[in-house]
Motif scaffolding. Structure first.
Motif, PDB file in Angstrom:
ATOM      1  N   ALA A  89      12.484  43.040  53.443  1.00 15.36           N
ATOM      2  CA  ALA A  89      13.074  41.736  53.732  1.00 15.36           C
ATOM      3  C   ALA A  89      14.488  41.665  53.166  1.00 15.36           C
ATOM      4  O   ALA A  89      14.719  41.991  52.001  1.00 15.36           O
ATOM      5  CB  ALA A  89      12.219  40.622  53.134  1.00 15.36           C
ATOM      6  N   GLY A  97      19.028  37.655  56.347  1.00 16.00           N
ATOM      7  CA  GLY A  97      19.421  37.786  57.739  1.00 16.00           C
ATOM      8  C   GLY A  97      20.528  36.838  58.162  1.00 16.00           C
ATOM      9  O   GLY A  97      21.169  36.178  57.336  1.00 16.00           O
ATOM     10  N   ASP A  98      20.730  36.766  59.454  1.00 17.54           N
ATOM     11  CA  ASP A  98      21.779  35.922  60.032  1.00 17.54           C
ATOM     12  C   ASP A  98      21.425  34.437  59.941  1.00 17.54           C
ATOM     13  O   ASP A  98      20.253  34.058  60.025  1.00 17.54           O
ATOM     14  CB  ASP A  98      21.991  36.277  61.508  1.00 17.54           C
ATOM     15  N   TYR A 157      18.456  32.830  57.993  1.00 18.33           N
ATOM     16  CA  TYR A 157      17.074  33.236  58.242  1.00 18.33           C
ATOM     17  C   TYR A 157      16.780  34.546  57.521  1.00 18.33           C
ATOM     18  O   TYR A 157      17.574  35.482  57.587  1.00 18.33           O
ATOM     19  CB  TYR A 157      16.830  33.465  59.738  1.00 18.33           C
ATOM     20  N   TYR A 208      15.166  38.181  57.228  1.00 18.70           N
ATOM     21  CA  TYR A 208      14.877  39.205  58.230  1.00 18.70           C
ATOM     22  C   TYR A 208      13.978  40.234  57.569  1.00 18.70           C
ATOM     23  O   TYR A 208      14.334  40.815  56.542  1.00 18.70           O
ATOM     24  CB  TYR A 208      16.177  39.853  58.724  1.00 18.70           C
ATOM     25  N   VAL A 219      11.443  43.688  58.267  1.00 20.24           N
ATOM     26  CA  VAL A 219      11.189  44.765  59.217  1.00 20.24           C
ATOM     27  C   VAL A 219      10.339  45.848  58.545  1.00 20.24           C
ATOM     28  O   VAL A 219      10.568  46.186  57.383  1.00 20.24           O
ATOM     29  CB  VAL A 219      12.530  45.334  59.748  1.00 20.24           C
ATOM     30  N   HIS A 267      21.091  45.321  62.322  1.00 21.86           N
ATOM     31  CA  HIS A 267      20.869  44.052  61.641  1.00 21.86           C
ATOM     32  C   HIS A 267      20.662  44.211  60.131  1.00 21.86           C
ATOM     33  O   HIS A 267      21.280  43.516  59.331  1.00 21.86           O
ATOM     34  CB  HIS A 267      19.656  43.368  62.286  1.00 21.86           C
ATOM     35  N   LYS A 268      19.798  45.138  59.730  1.00 22.94           N
ATOM     36  CA  LYS A 268      19.512  45.276  58.296  1.00 22.94           C
ATOM     37  C   LYS A 268      20.702  45.856  57.526  1.00 22.94           C
ATOM     38  O   LYS A 268      20.953  45.467  56.392  1.00 22.94           O
ATOM     39  CB  LYS A 268      18.227  46.052  58.050  1.00 22.94           C
ATOM     40  N   ALA A 325      23.041  43.066  57.052  1.00 21.61           N
ATOM     41  CA  ALA A 325      22.497  42.132  56.065  1.00 21.61           C
ATOM     42  C   ALA A 325      22.751  42.595  54.633  1.00 21.61           C
ATOM     43  O   ALA A 325      23.179  41.805  53.794  1.00 21.61           O
ATOM     44  CB  ALA A 325      21.002  41.928  56.301  1.00 21.61           C
TER      45      ALA A 325
END
Length: 162
Positions: A26, A29-30, A33, A35, A37, A57-58, A61
């Motif tokens: 975890a 995130g954007d 939020y 995120y 995975v 994304h990660k 982040a």
């Protein structure tokens, strides 16, 4: 943790982290939020290594905020007639960074291969993807483990394998 009786000893928590097949990672995130995975990982002393694509994304982040956590589930046996599950899990908190040093990247990949592909020589595979794979190191700041109260009671009753 609110239910201290369910807290696992440090050695058992570390064993869950060391032997787990995957973790849910975890990050921040954007747009505020979280995120999370699922990832493959390997524990190496006080750090965890994860492989990833170099972009995504990660990676974005952890560039914004390196603080992260991982959840590793060791056991989750749903017991419908009791409206519960008998679980054992660990949570790891730490700070993530991209590994730039080629020797450290290679060693992390070798350790990941040993964990997930034991007995297979990883040299060709590592050579094929080395230039494009990203290695993230999470330096562990804290970890804790917890198990279902039913497992605690079984252990207290002398049945550690319940």
């Amino acid at each position: 943790m609110r239910r201290f009786r369910q807290l696992l000893p440090e050695e058992e928590t570390k064993a869950i982290v060391e032997c787990g097949k995957y973790a849910v990672w975890a990050v921040d995130g954007d747009d505020g939020y979280p995120y999370a995975v699922p990832v493959n990982y390997v524990l190496d002393g006080a750090s965890i290594y994860i492989h990833s694509a170099a972009q995504g994304h990660k990676i974005d982040a952890i560039g914004r905020n390196p603080k992260c956590s991982l959840c590793i589930v060791d056991r989750d046996d749903v017991v419908p007639e009791e409206f519960t599950s008998y679980f054992r899990s660990a949570i790891v908190f730490g700070q993530a960074r991209i590994v730039a040093d080629d020797a450290e990247r290679r060693e992390a990949l070798i350790k990941l291969c040993r964990k997930y592909c034991p007995g297979i020589d990883p040299d060709d595979e590592i050579a094929r993807f080395f230039k494009v794979v990203c290695i993230v190191r999470i330096d562990i700041e804290a970890m804790s483990g917890k198990e279902a109260i039913e497992l605690v009671r079984a252990r207290d009753a002398g049945n550690p394998h319940a």
